[in-house]
Structures are given as structure tokens and as C-alpha cells.
Scaffold this active site. Structure first.
Site, PDB file in Angstrom:
ATOM      1  N   SER A  59       0.831  -1.202   0.000  1.00 16.22           N
ATOM      2  CA  SER A  59       0.000   0.000   0.000  1.00 16.22           C
ATOM      3  C   SER A  59       0.871   1.260   0.000  1.00 16.22           C
ATOM      4  CB  SER A  59      -0.950  -0.052   1.200  1.00 16.22           C
ATOM      5  OG  SER A  59      -1.936   0.945   1.117  1.00 16.22           O
ATOM      6  N   ASP A 146      -9.183  -6.526  -3.752  1.00 13.64           N
ATOM      7  CA  ASP A 146      -8.646  -5.279  -3.194  1.00 13.64           C
ATOM      8  C   ASP A 146      -9.421  -4.101  -3.772  1.00 13.64           C
ATOM      9  OD1 ASP A 146      -7.198  -3.075  -2.358  1.00 13.64           O
ATOM     10  OD2 ASP A 146      -5.243  -3.989  -2.719  1.00 13.64           O
ATOM     11  N   HIS A 180      -7.111  -5.989   0.575  1.00 13.74           N
ATOM     12  CA  HIS A 180      -5.999  -5.043   0.685  1.00 13.74           C
ATOM     13  C   HIS A 180      -5.168  -5.431   1.900  1.00 13.74           C
ATOM     14  CE1 HIS A 180      -3.981  -1.303  -0.211  1.00 13.74           C
ATOM     15  NE2 HIS A 180      -4.061  -0.938   1.057  1.00 13.74           N
TER      16      HIS A 180
END
Length: 416
Positions: A59, A146, A180
Site C-alpha cells: 500500500s 482489493d 488489501h
């Protein structure tokens, strides 16, 4: 190991050592207002191989991994692993771009413009020459579930890298139903979820796949008790704050701790937003799967940490801390680079003794004098409060007045 000492109503624990720098230094930690605090140790110079350095991240850590790989391509020669990240300089200094096109892909990402910016900055020296990238490798991962950083963003990252990295050097896995999160084969939440600590058990060893792609065939991972050691080290000397925590973490395989010359590699692991040590404890440092591969393959792992003062504990990939956030001069960028330089640097010298006579005096509602006894071999001292340096120039004497304090507040300070 330095021995702790106490002064008046304050308790201090301190550690010090000689560093392989021209300016010798000493490290100590103190807590004002009658509260004790243990000092983190200096990041050691292990003499690891500077030609075997790589980085990966999730991320915000994925975006940061791309920044480090591209801007410091002469350092991160082995390449980068990117989990749910995006193209270099994707946000172009705008938080709206960051939360929009760079995450949801609500609008298109101008990949060709970003490639042009990369070439321009390399030509000016703001980042390393792009020619370095051609010899590196890239591993990209995007989960089909995600919805935080959507797959079209990672698709654009793959397109971006095509301008610099040979196709044969790139792997893109985008067919696993992961949310995610950092993906493992035996730890974390359900694979498709997106929830703290953002580590999901998908039956897939992502850390292992990243390291094997970047370094080639590896020895089997250690599924038992690790033989190396975890060290909490002082980040303050590198970052001066800049949205980074006072301490970071290091995993050192036993063979590397003893000093093994250039036989040890270095991999920097970057957590995502809301995922630093304060947010999730040691879960990202100890349960993402990297350590067991590092243990059997002489890979030193550096786990830098953001602070909770940073926006959502994120790494700076849109400019919240500096307009130069994606260049070599970006504060967080330079800090991580300096950590790598330390770990790949040689050791040497003997340990300095711990400072003695450390104490406080002259307290007011907003200031405190910190004093200590000079240590032979230490030519200057820097004072850090909460990881941020407070003195403008090295203190050559044996006392410093720290101002701007708040009444009835505890502070952690260190002398470097």
C-alpha cells in the site's frame, strides 16, 4: 553493554557505542518528569553487500518502495516488490490525486507523463540514472478483492515499469482473491478481507515469492525457531522526525550478526498505512513471512517505521511532509537510504562507555537543562526529542537547554 545510572528524581537508561563515522557520537535515552525510558540501540554497521539491496512494501509502503527503487536505483539494485502500490510520482504532489486516480482509478493515471518526469529528474540528478533500473527485477501483486488500491492502478504500474525494466525481469500476480493486505500462507485474516492488521492468510507465501524473484533460488525457509535476532534501533538519527517513529526494527540472521563481509544481503520491508508498530504491534515485523526466508539465506531485514503523527501512519507518497517527497532529497527517502548505508557499512572501533552524570536542572514550565559528563572520543552531541533533533548544530559542551516544552508532560530524549 552500558550500565544504567540515575540522577536525583529522574531515572535514565542509556546505551552508547562508537559509530563508524568521522564524528564520534554517543547514544542515551532519558525520560523527564520522573519517568524512565529505555534507549533504543544504534543501527549496527554489518558490512552487508551493497550490491545485494532490495525493497518491498504494501500500500503506502508499496508506493514508497517504488519511490526508493526509482529514485535510488543505484542503491536498490536488486529491485522492488510492490503490493497494492502504483506508478512513481503517481500523486504528483496532490492528495486528491492520491486518493482518487492512484487508489480508486476514478480517473486515468498519466503514465507517459510520469515516465517523462522520471527521465527529467534523472537527467537533473534529482534521482539516480534510470539506466540502473534495467538490471533490476520487479515483483508486482494485486488481489482481485482489493477495493482500496484497485487493480487498474497496479496495471498502470506494470506499464510504467515497462519503460525501464525488461519484461523478463517483471512478475505480476493478479489472480488471487486477496483483499488489501500483505498475503501469507499461514497467518492473518480471511483472504478476501480488508481489515487491521492487513495481513491475510491466502495460502500463498508472498514474501517468499518476492524474495525468490529478486534474489533467485533460495534455501528453504526456516519454519521453526528463528536463529537470528530482532533489534529495535534508533531511527531518530536518520529521520529527525519527518513523520517517522523514534525507532525501527531490524532482523539479523545469526551469520550476519557475527560479521560475514559481503555474504549478507539487505531487504527493506515497508508497512502500509495504519500498520506501524504502534498500530499493530509486532505483527508486520514478525508475521508477514520475510524473517523465515531471511534466516536461511543471509538476508538482513530492515523494517523502518512511520509514526502515528504521520497521516494515517502512511509513508509520504503524495507530499504531506515535503514537496520533494519522491526525490532523493525527500526526508523519508533520505532516511531509509541512510539506514541502508549504515547496514552495508563496515564496523570497527571499540565501544564508548555510557555517559555518566546525566541529569536535569534549571527546570521551568517550558524548558529543562540536560547535562552529562564528557565521554572521551566523543567530539559532539546531538539532542533528539521524540525522534526529532532539537539542536541546530552539534553540542560540543556537556549541557543543553531544551526549550519549547509543555508543563506536566513527559518527554523521551536521546543524545547522539
Amino acid at each position: 553493554t552500558p550500565k544504567p545510572s540515575s540522577a536525583a528524581s529522574d531515572v535514565y537508561k542509556r546505551q552508547a557505542m562508537n559509530w563508524n563515522w568521522k564524528r564520534l557520537a554517543m547514544a542515551a535515552a532519558m525520560a523527564v518528569a520522573a519517568q524512565g525510558a529505555a534507549a533504543a540501540v544504534p543501527l549496527p554497521a554489518l558490512g552487508a553487500n551493497p550490491a545485494e539491496v532490495s525493497v518491498s512494501g504494501l500500500s503506502a509502503g508499496g508506493f514508497m518502495a517504488v519511490q526508493l527503487h526509482v529514485a535510488y536505483s543505484a542503491t536498490f539494485k536488486r529491485g522492488a516488490g510492490v503490493v497494492a502500490g502504483g506508478p512513481y510520482y503517481c500523486a504528483e504532489g496532490s492528495v486528491l490525486n492520491a486518493t482518487g486516480r492512484c487508489m480508486t482509478h476514478a480517473s486515468s493515471i498519466p503514465v507517459s507523463t510520469l515516465v517523462s518526469t522520471t527521465n527529467s529528474w534523472a537527467a537533473s540528478g534529482a534521482i539516480d540514472p534510470v539506466s540502473n533500473l534495467s538490471g533490476s527485477k520487479v515483483y508486482l501483486f494485486s488481489g482481485t478483492s482489493d477495493n482500496t488500491v484497485k487493480q487498474p492502478v497496479m496495471d498502470d504500474l506494470k506499464t510504467y515499469y515497462q519503460s525501464f525494466v525488461p519484461a523478463a525481469n517483471t512478475v505480476y500476480k493478479n489472480n488471487l482473491g486477496a483483499g488489501h493486505a500483505m498475503v501469507t500462507d499461514d497467518f492473518g485474516g480471511a483472504c478476501a478481507t480488508t481489515a487491521s492488521p492487513y495481513i491475510n492468510n491466502c495460502g500463498f507465501d508472498l514474501a517468499g515469492e518476492i524474495l525468490k524473484h529478486l534474489y533467485g533460488p533460495l534455501n528453504a525457509r526456516n519454519n521453526g525457531t528463528l536463529g537470528g535476532s530482532f533489534t529495535e534501533f534508533n531511527q531518530g538519527e536518520f529521520s529527525g522526525g519527518s513523520g517517522m517513529a523514534a525507532t525501527g526494527w531490524l532482523y539479523t540472521p545469526a551469520a550476519c550478526a557475527a560479521g560475514s563481509g559481503n555474504s549478507c544481503r539487505v531487504h527493506v520491508v515497508l508497512h502500509g498505512c495504519k500498520q506501524n508498530y504502534t498500530d499493530v504491534g509486532d505483527q508486520y515485523v514478525k508475521n508477514t513471512g520475510y524473517n523465515r526466508w531471511a534466516d536461511t539465506n543471509n538476508i538482513v531485514l530492515v523494517y523502518p517505521q512511520t509514526s502515528t503523527a504521520a497521516t494515517n501512519s502512511c509513508w509520504d507518497w503524495w507530499g504531506y511532509g515535503s514537496v520533494n517527497y519522491a526525490k532523493k532529497s525527500g526526508p523519508q527517502m533520505a532516511a531509509v537510504k541512510a539506514m541502508v548505508d549504515r547496514v552495508t557499512g563496515g564496523g570497527g572501533g571499540s565501544a564508548l562507555p555510557a555517559p555518566t552524570g546525566v541529569g536535569t536542572s534549571g527546570a521551568t514550565s517550558t524548558s529543562m537543562v540536560i547535562g552529562w559528563t564528557a565521554v572521551a572520543g566523543a567530539s559532539g552531541y546531538n539532542v533528539y526529542r521524540g525522534g526529532s533533533k532539537v539542536n541546530a548544530s552539534p553540542v560540543t559542551g556537556t549541557s543543553y537547554t531544551d526549550t519549547g516544552l509543555a508543563p506536566s508532560t513527559s518527554y523521551s530524549l536521546s543524545l547522539i
